[in-house]
Write a protein that holds these residues in place. Structure first.
Motif, PDB file in Angstrom:
ATOM      1  N   LEU A 100      11.548   8.093 -10.284  1.00 28.19           N
ATOM      2  CA  LEU A 100      11.272   8.311  -8.863  1.00 28.19           C
ATOM      3  C   LEU A 100       9.765   8.212  -8.610  1.00 28.19           C
ATOM      4  O   LEU A 100       9.319   7.533  -7.681  1.00 28.19           O
ATOM      5  CB  LEU A 100      11.798   9.679  -8.413  1.00 28.19           C
ATOM      6  N   ASP A 101       8.981   8.865  -9.489  1.00 31.52           N
ATOM      7  CA  ASP A 101       7.521   8.787  -9.354  1.00 31.52           C
ATOM      8  C   ASP A 101       7.066   7.334  -9.418  1.00 31.52           C
ATOM      9  O   ASP A 101       6.223   6.900  -8.636  1.00 31.52           O
ATOM     10  CB  ASP A 101       6.840   9.588 -10.474  1.00 31.52           C
ATOM     11  N   ALA A 102       7.642   6.577 -10.344  1.00 31.27           N
ATOM     12  CA  ALA A 102       7.241   5.176 -10.511  1.00 31.27           C
ATOM     13  C   ALA A 102       7.566   4.362  -9.265  1.00 31.27           C
ATOM     14  O   ALA A 102       6.738   3.570  -8.798  1.00 31.27           O
ATOM     15  CB  ALA A 102       7.928   4.576 -11.738  1.00 31.27           C
ATOM     16  N   VAL A 103       8.733   4.568  -8.701  1.00 35.59           N
ATOM     17  CA  VAL A 103       9.126   3.747  -7.561  1.00 35.59           C
ATOM     18  C   VAL A 103       8.328   4.147  -6.318  1.00 35.59           C
ATOM     19  O   VAL A 103       7.913   3.299  -5.522  1.00 35.59           O
ATOM     20  CB  VAL A 103      10.665   3.781  -7.329  1.00 35.59           C
ATOM     21  N   VAL A 104       8.057   5.431  -6.175  1.00 34.91           N
ATOM     22  CA  VAL A 104       7.263   5.894  -5.032  1.00 34.91           C
ATOM     23  C   VAL A 104       5.844   5.335  -5.134  1.00 34.91           C
ATOM     24  O   VAL A 104       5.266   4.876  -4.142  1.00 34.91           O
ATOM     25  CB  VAL A 104       7.266   7.447  -4.978  1.00 34.91           C
ATOM     26  N   LEU A 105       5.308   5.333  -6.343  1.00 39.54           N
ATOM     27  CA  LEU A 105       3.960   4.770  -6.550  1.00 39.54           C
ATOM     28  C   LEU A 105       3.968   3.259  -6.304  1.00 39.54           C
ATOM     29  O   LEU A 105       3.075   2.723  -5.649  1.00 39.54           O
ATOM     30  CB  LEU A 105       3.467   5.087  -7.969  1.00 39.54           C
ATOM     31  N   LEU A 106       4.991   2.600  -6.828  1.00 37.64           N
ATOM     32  CA  LEU A 106       5.104   1.146  -6.649  1.00 37.64           C
ATOM     33  C   LEU A 106       5.138   0.774  -5.163  1.00 37.64           C
ATOM     34  O   LEU A 106       4.425  -0.136  -4.718  1.00 37.64           O
ATOM     35  CB  LEU A 106       6.358   0.625  -7.361  1.00 37.64           C
ATOM     36  N   LEU A 107       5.946   1.493  -4.395  1.00 40.95           N
ATOM     37  CA  LEU A 107       6.050   1.193  -2.968  1.00 40.95           C
ATOM     38  C   LEU A 107       4.731   1.462  -2.251  1.00 40.95           C
ATOM     39  O   LEU A 107       4.339   0.715  -1.354  1.00 40.95           O
ATOM     40  CB  LEU A 107       7.173   2.014  -2.324  1.00 40.95           C
ATOM     41  N   PHE A 108       4.055   2.520  -2.696  1.00 37.42           N
ATOM     42  CA  PHE A 108       2.775   2.827  -2.050  1.00 37.42           C
ATOM     43  C   PHE A 108       1.733   1.765  -2.412  1.00 37.42           C
ATOM     44  O   PHE A 108       0.903   1.386  -1.576  1.00 37.42           O
ATOM     45  CB  PHE A 108       2.299   4.233  -2.424  1.00 37.42           C
ATOM     46  N   LEU A 109       1.777   1.268  -3.651  1.00 35.68           N
ATOM     47  CA  LEU A 109       0.881   0.182  -4.048  1.00 35.68           C
ATOM     48  C   LEU A 109       1.126  -1.052  -3.168  1.00 35.68           C
ATOM     49  O   LEU A 109       0.180  -1.696  -2.715  1.00 35.68           O
ATOM     50  CB  LEU A 109       1.092  -0.189  -5.525  1.00 35.68           C
TER      51      LEU A 109
END
Ligand SMILES: [Zn+2]
Ligand SMILES: [Zn+2]
Length: 282
Positions: A100-109
């Motif tokens: 979840l952290d990875a996908v949230v970071l990816l989307l924010f990137l």
């Protein structure tokens, strides 16, 4: 395409009763808060940030697509709760916190890159600081009273959903091709949970009526227990169970049961959404 998807979602939302819309807004609010809290946690801790970024960078493109697809599914689910065809199940998306952290970071990137493509030219060592500043800026602008009205909650959610959908449409198609499924829609078994939840009904016939199981073409005898699908078509248990272990569709009307395949599930839920928006237009 993106605009069309937004229209579909809005049209579908407009068919909801006020109380459903309130429930939906609440679940979206709690999902959005949860995601924002995770993003804030990742950006405020150097250790968590570097772990999350390392995890993200270690993922292959199909892995990333799968991650976004799971995320999309969790965003789609609230839209379909309370819908007639959805009552049977809600897909269990138990995403690991790390993912979840990875996908949230990816989307924010992605969002940051879209706003300012130069920003991420900086060395990755400085990303946390840059993103942290961007994040507090967007949170501040979103906090300007907008969160109190529905549109303020719904729009960022819909934008994220539509962005994920576009990514999955492009990359998911690529994955299917890679699995050798080509264009001919590929078949997936029905979800176990959905099969277990199927109802047993007793065959009841009117005078002189014959009820045939379309799978084996044999008659279903009066008083016998048979399987009834949510679309109300019924079949011999011994016929439908092997069928559903290969396909998730009703042999009579192609009604779709839920599946455990994330891409098929997105497609299924999206089709329901499109239907509900069509109903409204018609
Ligand atoms: Zn049969
Ligand atoms: Zn059917």
């Amino acid at each position: 395409m993106e605009e069309e998807n937004t229209t579909i979602i809005m049209a579908s939302l407009s068919t909801l009763s006020p109380s459903h819309l309130t429930n939906l807004t609440h679940s979206i609010l709690s999902i959005s808060h949860h995601h924002r809290r995770r993003l804030a946690a990742v950006l405020s801790s150097p250790t968590l940030f570097s772990l999350t970024l390392r995890h993200l960078l270690s993922l292959s493109l199909p892995d990333k697509t799968h991650l976004i697809a799971n995320h999309l599914l969790s965003l789609l689910n609230p839209l379909l709760i309370n819908r007639k065809h959805q009552s049977l199940t809600s897909y269990a998306t138990n995403m690991k916190l790390r993912d979840l952290d990875a996908v949230v970071l990816l989307l924010f990137l992605c969002e940051t890159h879209q706003l300012d493509p130069d920003v991420l030219e900086a060395s990755a060592d400085n990303w946390r600081e840059i993103l942290g500043n961007m994040c507090s800026d967007t949170m501040l602008s979103n906090n300007s009273g907008l969160w109190t009205c529905d549109a303020g909650i719904l729009m960022p959610y819909i934008e994220t959903l539509v962005r994920c959908k576009r990514f999955v449409d492009i990359m998911g198609g690529y994955n299917h091709l890679r699995r050798g499924d080509q264009k001919q829609g590929y078949e997936v078994p029905a979800a176990r949970a959905a099969v277990v939840a199927l109802r047993a009904v007793e065959v009841f016939k009117g005078a002189g009526e014959e009820v045939e199981c379309v799978i084996c073409k044999e008659e279903m005898s009066e008083g016998r227990d048979v399987c009834e699908m949510p679309c109300q078509h019924s079949f011999h248990w011994k016929c439908i169970l092997p069928w559903l272990s290969k396909k998730n569709t009703c042999p009579s009307c192609r009604f779709q049961l839920p599946t455990d395949d994330v891409f098929s599930e997105i497609q299924r839920l999206w089709e329901i959404l499109v239907k509900t928006s069509d109903l409204h237009v018609a």
